[in-house]
Design a protein around this motif. Structure first.
Motif, mmCIF file in Angstrom:
data_model
loop_
_atom_site.group_PDB
_atom_site.id
_atom_site.type_symbol
_atom_site.label_atom_id
_atom_site.label_comp_id
_atom_site.label_asym_id
_atom_site.label_seq_id
_atom_site.Cartn_x
_atom_site.Cartn_y
_atom_site.Cartn_z
ATOM 1 N N ASP A 185 0.597 -0.902 0.458
ATOM 2 C CA ASP A 185 0.030 0.165 -0.129
ATOM 3 C C ASP A 185 0.930 1.300 -0.114
ATOM 4 O O ASP A 185 2.033 1.711 1.508
ATOM 5 N N PRO A 186 0.997 2.055 -0.755
ATOM 6 C CA PRO A 186 1.401 3.024 -1.184
ATOM 7 C C PRO A 186 1.572 4.189 -0.180
ATOM 8 O O PRO A 186 2.163 4.671 0.523
ATOM 9 N N ALA A 187 -0.060 3.652 0.791
ATOM 10 C CA ALA A 187 -0.102 4.952 1.821
ATOM 11 C C ALA A 187 -0.014 4.344 3.298
ATOM 12 O O ALA A 187 0.230 5.291 4.350
ATOM 13 N N GLY A 188 1.127 2.785 3.414
ATOM 14 C CA GLY A 188 1.101 2.669 4.420
ATOM 15 C C GLY A 188 2.465 2.680 4.870
ATOM 16 O O GLY A 188 3.454 2.577 4.123
ATOM 17 N N ALA A 189 2.530 2.938 6.180
ATOM 18 C CA ALA A 189 3.729 3.345 7.287
ATOM 19 C C ALA A 189 4.252 2.167 7.219
ATOM 20 O O ALA A 189 3.972 1.021 7.406
ATOM 21 N N ILE A 190 5.677 2.145 7.390
ATOM 22 C CA ILE A 190 6.837 1.895 7.396
ATOM 23 C C ILE A 190 7.721 1.772 9.307
ATOM 24 O O ILE A 190 7.774 2.455 8.990
ATOM 25 N N SER A 191 7.261 0.900 9.701
ATOM 26 C CA SER A 191 7.951 1.379 11.214
ATOM 27 C C SER A 191 9.824 0.799 11.290
ATOM 28 O O SER A 191 10.083 0.963 10.354
ATOM 29 N N LEU A 192 10.168 2.094 12.328
ATOM 30 C CA LEU A 192 11.088 2.588 11.948
ATOM 31 C C LEU A 192 12.015 1.505 12.091
ATOM 32 O O LEU A 192 13.291 1.125 12.019
ATOM 33 N N GLY A 193 11.280 0.664 13.328
ATOM 34 C CA GLY A 193 12.324 -0.747 14.141
ATOM 35 C C GLY A 193 12.569 -1.601 13.111
ATOM 36 O O GLY A 193 13.117 -2.046 13.804
ATOM 37 N N HIS A 210 19.994 15.430 11.149
ATOM 38 C CA HIS A 210 20.417 14.645 11.651
ATOM 39 C C HIS A 210 19.959 14.057 12.567
ATOM 40 O O HIS A 210 19.959 13.166 13.628
ATOM 41 N N ASP A 211 20.041 15.185 14.071
ATOM 42 C CA ASP A 211 19.999 14.827 14.781
ATOM 43 C C ASP A 211 18.552 14.058 15.387
ATOM 44 O O ASP A 211 18.089 13.099 16.334
ATOM 45 N N VAL A 212 16.918 15.228 14.220
ATOM 46 C CA VAL A 212 15.978 14.412 14.530
ATOM 47 C C VAL A 212 15.708 12.643 14.341
ATOM 48 O O VAL A 212 15.380 11.571 15.022
ATOM 49 N N ILE A 213 16.695 12.663 13.354
ATOM 50 C CA ILE A 213 16.446 11.411 12.267
ATOM 51 C C ILE A 213 17.370 10.170 13.438
ATOM 52 O O ILE A 213 16.397 9.005 13.820
ATOM 53 N N ALA A 214 18.112 10.759 14.245
ATOM 54 C CA ALA A 214 18.846 9.932 15.510
ATOM 55 C C ALA A 214 18.085 9.457 16.794
ATOM 56 O O ALA A 214 18.137 7.725 16.745
ATOM 57 N N PHE A 215 17.728 10.772 16.949
ATOM 58 C CA PHE A 215 16.789 10.762 18.544
ATOM 59 C C PHE A 215 15.641 9.507 17.904
ATOM 60 O O PHE A 215 14.956 8.544 18.430
ATOM 61 N N ALA A 216 15.055 9.523 16.784
ATOM 62 C CA ALA A 216 13.530 8.614 16.272
ATOM 63 C C ALA A 216 14.003 7.688 16.274
ATOM 64 O O ALA A 216 13.079 6.428 16.678
ATOM 65 N N CYS A 217 15.456 6.834 15.810
ATOM 66 C CA CYS A 217 15.747 5.451 15.426
ATOM 67 C C CYS A 217 16.243 5.056 17.051
ATOM 68 O O CYS A 217 16.105 3.751 17.205
ATOM 69 N N GLU A 218 17.003 6.299 17.698
ATOM 70 C CA GLU A 218 17.166 5.575 19.213
ATOM 71 C C GLU A 218 15.871 5.232 19.840
ATOM 72 O O GLU A 218 16.072 3.863 20.756
ATOM 73 N N ARG A 219 14.632 6.086 19.860
ATOM 74 C CA ARG A 219 13.182 5.838 20.604
ATOM 75 C C ARG A 219 13.069 3.646 19.630
ATOM 76 O O ARG A 219 12.418 3.381 20.471
ATOM 77 N N ALA A 220 13.403 3.686 19.001
ATOM 78 C CA ALA A 220 12.776 3.009 17.814
ATOM 79 C C ALA A 220 13.957 1.162 18.182
ATOM 80 O O ALA A 220 13.248 0.574 17.826
ATOM 81 N N GLY A 221 14.730 1.750 18.999
ATOM 82 C CA GLY A 221 15.821 0.357 19.614
ATOM 83 C C GLY A 221 16.325 0.237 18.664
ATOM 84 O O GLY A 221 17.149 -0.701 19.084
ATOM 85 N N PHE A 222 17.332 1.071 17.519
ATOM 86 C CA PHE A 222 19.056 0.386 17.418
ATOM 87 C C PHE A 222 19.574 2.323 16.878
ATOM 88 O O PHE A 222 18.914 3.418 16.751
#
Length: 305
Positions: A185-193, A210-222
């Motif tokens: 699905d083109p509208a389907g979201a993909i989990s960062l995890g 970069h900081d926003v992305i890195a923080f979101a990845c840390e919250r996703a566990g990696f």
């Protein structure tokens, strides 16, 4: 009597960490900055700075002086705003430091509005990525900046600045067209995890995105592994199209961009929160108020706060 110009010099050194960097920001020589600091220390009767390798740090008295300098300089901004309101209408020049995406998304439309509503107001635009716009604002080379929230960014408690939230922008995942996650699905979201083992492409460390992305990845566990870095999102998307990896990009940065060879999916989690900032005390300046109002009007449909 303490010279307010020396207070500005002290604050610039405190912000930049070295006499040389402060001198460059203030368009002075390092010798002139050192002389102003020495004169200020003589006026105060105490050491204000200590050297630490190549940098300098505030002493306890220096921290006291910075706290009062913020109040004094903010009051001077208020005085200048009142004088400007008394002596002129909304006619004059304002310099705005802003990052590229926001120039396209909010600043340019705001300028177009102002040409009709406040024709006497002239806007000078300076492209400023990362936290450079805030530095220009504090140095006095810009009157207003549009910047991105990041860890360590000034907040509402900062006595030097007044902040105005403009909009919150989601991010999208950009994948090579043949990536296993590119189907569906083109509208389907993909989990960062699910992206912890991917090869990442994105801005350099120090760029707020970069900081926003890195923080979101840390919250996703990696921790994201950035194999390729560029602060130009067109270059980032081109690298994804070449199969060099995947990226998470602010949605507005993808607007009107050629997206050949890539697939775009919503990326829940990261969010770019954009704000306008002016020096504290300048809130009522007749040249800044129309610009702030125009920015809010344009930002509203984008998800303004």
């Amino acid at each position: 009597m303490i010279d307010t110009r020396r207070l500005r010099t002290l604050r610039a050194v405190a912000d930049h960490g070295t006499v040389t960097a402060a001198a460059a920001a203030l368009h002075l020589t390092p010798s002139a900055v050192s002389q102003q600091l020495a004169a200020l220390e003589h006026e105060v009767g105490h050491r204000l700075l200590t050297r630490d390798g190549r940098g300098v740090h505030l002493t306890a008295v220096g921290r006291i002086m910075i706290r009062h300098a913020n109040e004094v300089l903010a009051q001077l901004e208020r005085a200048q705003a009142e004088v400007a309101a008394y002596t002129t209408g909304a006619a004059g020049e304002v310099t705005v430091a802003c990052f590229a995406t926001a120039i396209s998304a909010v600043l340019s439309p705001a300028i177009a509005r102002l040409r009709e509503e406040t024709p006497g107001l002239r806007i000078r635009v300076r492209d400023a990525e990362g936290d450079h716009g805030l530095t220009m604002l504090l140095d006095g080379t810009a009157d207003l900046t549009i910047a991105v929230e990041y860890r360590g960014a000034p907040d509402a408690a900062d006595r030097r600045l007044s902040l105005l939230p403009l909009y919150a922008e989601p991010f999208d995942l950009v994948l090579p067209h043949d990536h296993p996650l590119a189907t569906g699905d083109p509208a389907g979201a993909i989990s960062l995890g699910s992206l912890g083992e991917e090869t990442w492409i994105g801005p350099y460390p120090g760029n707020p995105v970069h900081d926003v992305i890195a923080f979101a990845c840390e919250r996703a566990g990696f921790t994201a592994r950035f194999a390729h870095c560029s602060d130009d999102f067109r270059a980032v998307v081109a690298l994804v199209g070449a199969g060099a990896g995947m990226a998470v990009v602010p949605r507005l940065a993808l607007r009107d961009m050629a997206l050949s060879g890539v697939v775009v999916r919503p990326a829940p989690g990261p969010e770019r929160r954009v704000f306008a900032a002016i020096r504290r005390g300048a809130d009522s300046h007749p040249l800044l108020r129309p610009l702030l109002d125009a920015l809010l009007a344009v930002a509203g449909p984008l998800g303004g706060d």
